[in-house]
Design a protein around this motif. Structure first.
Motif, mmCIF file in Angstrom:
data_model
loop_
_atom_site.group_PDB
_atom_site.id
_atom_site.type_symbol
_atom_site.label_atom_id
_atom_site.label_comp_id
_atom_site.label_asym_id
_atom_site.label_seq_id
_atom_site.Cartn_x
_atom_site.Cartn_y
_atom_site.Cartn_z
ATOM 1 N N VAL A 152 0.848 -1.200 0.000
ATOM 2 C CA VAL A 152 0.000 0.000 0.000
ATOM 3 C C VAL A 152 0.883 1.249 0.000
ATOM 4 C CG1 VAL A 152 -1.789 1.265 1.245
ATOM 5 C CG2 VAL A 152 -1.854 -1.222 1.189
ATOM 6 N N ALA A 153 1.943 1.207 0.793
ATOM 7 C CA ALA A 153 2.859 2.358 0.833
ATOM 8 C C ALA A 153 3.547 2.541 -0.520
ATOM 9 C CB ALA A 153 3.896 2.156 1.936
ATOM 10 N N THR A 192 1.255 4.048 -2.901
ATOM 11 C CA THR A 192 1.037 5.458 -2.561
ATOM 12 C C THR A 192 2.168 6.320 -3.116
ATOM 13 O OG1 THR A 192 -0.073 4.769 -0.542
ATOM 14 C CG2 THR A 192 0.617 7.060 -0.651
ATOM 15 N N ILE A 193 3.407 5.857 -2.918
ATOM 16 C CA ILE A 193 4.547 6.644 -3.425
ATOM 17 C C ILE A 193 4.481 6.728 -4.948
ATOM 18 C CG2 ILE A 193 7.061 6.813 -3.557
ATOM 19 C CD1 ILE A 193 7.188 5.229 -0.907
ATOM 20 N N THR A 231 1.685 9.000 -6.098
ATOM 21 C CA THR A 231 2.043 10.400 -5.833
ATOM 22 C C THR A 231 3.051 10.900 -6.864
ATOM 23 O OG1 THR A 231 1.739 9.950 -3.499
ATOM 24 C CG2 THR A 231 2.896 11.963 -4.031
ATOM 25 N N ARG A 288 1.327 11.239 -10.277
ATOM 26 C CA ARG A 288 0.429 12.405 -10.255
ATOM 27 C C ARG A 288 1.241 13.701 -10.334
ATOM 28 N NH1 ARG A 288 -2.903 11.425 -5.702
ATOM 29 N NH2 ARG A 288 -1.549 12.773 -4.505
ATOM 30 N N ARG A 331 0.674 16.155 -13.408
ATOM 31 C CA ARG A 331 0.028 17.437 -13.068
ATOM 32 C C ARG A 331 0.809 18.607 -13.673
ATOM 33 N NH1 ARG A 331 -0.672 17.594 -6.995
ATOM 34 N NH2 ARG A 331 1.535 18.083 -7.044
ATOM 35 N N PHE A 386 8.426 17.658 3.346
ATOM 36 C CA PHE A 386 7.386 16.625 3.410
ATOM 37 C C PHE A 386 7.951 15.227 3.182
ATOM 38 C CE2 PHE A 386 7.031 18.801 -0.680
ATOM 39 C CZ PHE A 386 7.052 17.784 -1.601
ATOM 40 N N GLU A 427 9.547 14.078 5.373
ATOM 41 C CA GLU A 427 9.378 13.602 6.752
ATOM 42 C C GLU A 427 8.108 12.770 6.912
ATOM 43 O OE1 GLU A 427 9.676 17.030 9.291
ATOM 44 O OE2 GLU A 427 11.753 17.422 8.720
ATOM 45 N N GLU A 428 7.107 13.026 6.042
ATOM 46 C CA GLU A 428 5.885 12.205 6.109
ATOM 47 C C GLU A 428 6.234 10.730 5.934
ATOM 48 O OE1 GLU A 428 3.352 13.799 3.068
ATOM 49 O OE2 GLU A 428 2.486 15.313 4.388
ATOM 50 N N MET A 429 7.178 10.477 5.039
ATOM 51 C CA MET A 429 7.583 9.089 4.806
ATOM 52 C C MET A 429 8.524 8.600 5.907
ATOM 53 S SD MET A 429 8.231 8.485 0.801
ATOM 54 C CE MET A 429 8.085 10.075 0.086
#
Lengths: 308, 269
Positions: free
Chosen positions: B20-21, B24-25, B28, B31, B35, B104, B106-108
Motif C-alpha cells: 500500500v505504501a 502510494t509513493i 504520488t 500524479r 500534473r 514533506f 518527513e511524512e515518509m
C-alpha cells in the motif's frame, strides 16, 4: 503492569558540530497520560521528539514506544506513534484530503479504509470544507489542524504534539484543547510540548522539565505546583494609594497607585492579607496571580539551573 | 483487528515491501509529473522534434548514411534514450529534493516504510516518466522516419534498465543536493556531455582508435548502442557487454542509494 507508552533510557545526542543536545535522559510516560514536556528554546525537546520519530539519529540510549524498541521494532514503534511537528512539513502543492490519504497509505492503510476515517477527522477538526483546497491556501490555524489530522490518521496510541497551538488564536486554541482532551479520554496517550504554560497546566496531569539536555524536574503537575514556595498576587485597588501598606509577615510592593503586589508564602493565609488591608481602609476590587503558577515554577527551575 | 494486524505485519516485514505504501509513493510520483505535464512531458517532445528536424532532416540529408541506415533512422534510437536518461534522472532528483526542501519527505520518514520501499517507489515514478516521454518521442519520430523494431526484448529491457539506473542516480543526486542548483549541476555538466559523446549522433567507428577506446569508458555509449541494436539491429559494441555493464551499474547504484537512505544521508540529522 502494562508497558509504558514511552520509555526513554540514557538517551543522548551529540550533533556533528559537537553540540550536546541530550545528556543521557531517562523518561517514562505511562499509558493514557496527558504529559507535558517543557523547556526553554534549545533545551532538547525537539531533539527528543526527532529521535522518537527517527528524524534525528540518537548517539546512544534506548527508546521504546508502547513497548516496541525504535531500533529493533522500527515498524511497530512507528505504527503506534503519531507526531504533530512544529513546522508545516506537508506538501504545499497537494490538496488537503490527498495529504491525509498519502499519509494513511504510508502507514499501509488502504485508500478505501482511510477515506471514511479521514472524513471523520476533517469534520472533527473543521477542515471538511477545505478538503479539496491546496494546503498552501489554508490559514495558519487550519494548517495546524491539518497536522493534527495527519498525525491521527493511522490512529496512534501515542500522540506527540510539538507546540501545536503556536500562532493559533484563543478560540481555536480552546477548540484544540477540547479535541485533545477528548482523544486522551478515549485512551490516546498524549505528550505535549508548549510555550503556553497555562496550556500545560490546564491539560496535562504529569510534567517533565528539560533544560540544557537534562531532565531537571519530573512529577505530577499537582506535586510540582505544591513545591512552589511563594505565589505573588496582584490586587487591583478601588482607590489609589500613595504609600505601601504594611502587612506583618507579607512582602508588599506598589507597582502603580492602583496595583498592589503581595507575596504569599506556602502555608500563609490570604485572609490575613484582606483583614490587614481592610484595617488600612484599602478596598480590593479584583485579584489575580502575577504569573501562571507553572510559569513561575518553570522560570525558577530553569533560571536556577542556569545560575548553577 | 484482523486488518490492523495485517498493517502491522506489512509495516515490520521488510522482506516483503509494504504494497500500500509502495502504491502510494508511485501514485504520488506519477500524479506529480502528470500534473505539471507542461514542464515534464512537453519540453522533451519539443526538444526532440527540433533534433529530428535540424539533425535528421536538414543536416542528415547532407551526411548520407551511417552504418547502412539513413542518418535520421540512425539517430532516432539515441535520441529516444537521451530522453529516457534525462527524464528518469530529472524526475527523481527534483522530486526527492523538492520533498526534502519542503520537508514533506518527513511524512515518509516518520511512517513505518522501509527504505527499500521508498527507493523502489521513487524508481518506479522515474521509470514511469521516462517511459511516458519515450513513447511520446517515439511517436513523434514516426513523422520523420520509419521505425521497425529489430528485437522487442532488447528495446524494452534496455529502456527499462536505463530508466531504472538513471532514476537511482537521480535519487542519489537528490539525497546529496542541498540547493536547487545542486540538482541541475550533474545533468548540465556530466549527463549532457556524456550523452552527446555517447554515440547518439555518430558511430564510434568514426573516431580515431585512441578516442574510440576512451569513448568506451562512457556508460551511455553502451545504453545507446544496445537500444539501437533493438531498433535497427546494429551496434558498435557487444550486446553482452552492454547488458553486463548496465546491470552491474544498476545493482551497485541501487545498493549505494539504499545505504545512503539507511544512513539517513541528507534527510536525518
Amino acid at each position: 503492569m502494562s508497558t509504558p507508552a514511552l520509555s526513554i533510557q540514557q538517551l543522548s545526542k551529540i550533533y556533528d558540530n559537537g553540540f550536546v543536545a541530550l545528556k543521557g535522559i531517562d523518561l517514562t510516560v505511562e499509558r493514557g497520560d496527558f504529559f507535558a514536556l517543557l523547556g526553554p528554546n534549545g533545551a532538547g525537546k525537539s531533539t527528543t521528539i526527532g529521535i522518537l520519530c527517527s528524524l534525528v539519529t540518537k548517539s546512544s540510549g534506548d527508546v521504546s514506544v508502547m513497548g516496541f524498541n525504535i531500533d529493533r521494532d522500527f515498524g511497530m514503534a512507528k505504527r503506534h506513534l503519531g507526531v504533530v511537528p512544529q513546522e508545516f512539513n506537508f506538501n504545499q502543492f497537494e490538496k488537503v484530503e490527498n495529504i491525509l490519504i498519502n499519509t494513511a497509505g504510508y502507514h499501509g492503510i488502504p485508500r478505501s479504509e482511510a477515506i471514511p476515517r479521514i472524513h471523520h477527522y476533517l469534520k472533527k477538526l473543521g477542515l471538511w470544507d477545505k478538503r479539496d483546497v491546496m494546503s498552501r491556501a489554508l490559514s495558519g490555524g487550519m494548517k495546524r489542524r491539518l497536522l493534527i489530522a495527519r498525525a491521527l490518521v493511522h490512529q496512534p496510541d501515542l500522540l506527540i504534539l510539538d507546540e501545536p497551538t503556536a500562532g493559533v488564536d484563543i478560540e481555536l486554541r480552546r477548540g484544540m484543547w477540547d479535541f485533545l482532551s477528548e482523544i486522551n479520554q478515549q485512551g490516546t496517550t498524549i505528550i505535549l510540548t508548549t510555550h503556553y504554560l497555562e496550556e500545560a497546566e490546564a491539560l496535562c496531569r504529569n510534567v517533565a522539565i528539560i533544560n540544557h539536555g537534562e531532565i531537571i524536574a519530573r512529577s505530577s503537575i499537582k506535586d510540582l505546583l505544591a513545591t512552589l514556595h511563594t505565589v505573588t498576587f496582584v490586587c487591583d485597588l478601588e482607590k489609589p494609594l500613595s504609600a505601601v501598606p504594611v502587612i506583618d509577615g507579607y512582602e508588599c510592593t506598589l507597582t502603580d497607585a492602583l496595583s498592589l503586589e503581595v507575596e504569599v508564602d506556602r502555608g500563609q493565609s490570604l485572609n490575613a492579607v484582606f483583614v490587614a488591608l481592610s484595617a488600612n481602609n484599602v478596598a480590593v476590587t479584583s485579584m489575580r496571580t502575577k504569573t501562571n503558577r507553572l510559569e513561575e515554577l518553570f522560570v525558577t527551575l530553569t533560571s536556577s539551573k542556569d545560575a548553577a | 483487528m484482523t486488518q490492523l494486524r495485517n498493517y502491522e505485519a506489512q509495516a515490520t516485514d521488510f522482506g516483503n515491501p509494504n504494497w500500500v505504501a509502495l502504491q502510494t509513493i508511485v501514485r504520488t510520483e506519477i500524479r506529480r509529473f502528470t500534473r505539471i505535464w507542461v514542464q515534464t512531458l512537453i519540453p522533451p517532445a519539443i526538444t526532440m522534434t527540433l533534433y529530428f528536424i535540424i539533425f535528421g532532416s536538414l543536416i542528415g540529408q547532407r551526411i548520407g548514411s551511417m552504418n547502412g541506415f539513413d542518418y535520421m533512422a540512425y539517430i532516432v534510437p539515441g535520441l529516444i534514450m537521451m530522453s529516457v536518461i534525462t527524464n528518469a534522472y530529472a524526475n527523481v532528483s527534483s522530486s526527492f529534493f523538492g520533498a526534502k526542501f519542503g520537508k514533506f519527505i518527513e511524512e515518509m520518514l516518520v511512517s513505518p516504510i522501509s527504505n527499500q520501499t521508498i527507493l523502489v517507489g521513487y524508481i518506479v515514478g522515474g521509470v514511469a516518466r521516462a517511459l511516458a516521454v519515450a513513447v511520446i518521442v517515439t511517436g513523434l519520430s514516426l513523422f520523420f522516419t520509419d521505425l521497425r523494431v529489430h528485437n522487442v526484448f532488447a528495446v524494452i529491457s534496455i529502456a527499462v534498465l536505463t530508466a531504472v539506473l538513471f532514476s537511482i542516480l537521480g535519487l542519489i543526486n537528490g539525497i546529496y543536493a542541498k540547493r536547487f542548483d545542486d540538482v541541475s549541476i550533474v545533468p548540465t555538466f556530466v549527463l549532457t556531455p556524456l550523452t552527446y559523446l555517447g554515440g547518439v549522433f555518430f558511430s564510434i567507428e568514426l573516431l580515431p582508435s585512441f578516442w574510440a577506446s576512451i569513448a568506451q569508458l562512457n556508460p551511455i555509449l553502451y545504453v545507446v548502442n544496445a537500444f539501437r541494436f533493438g531498433i535497427l539491429g546494429v551496434s558498435d559494441i557487444s550486446l553482452v557487454w552492454a547488458y553486463g555493464i548496465l546491470i552491474s551499474l544498476t545493482l551497485v547504484s541501487y545498493m549505494m542509494a539504499l545505504r545512503l537512505l539507511q544512513n539517513g544521508a541528507g534527510v536525518r540529522s
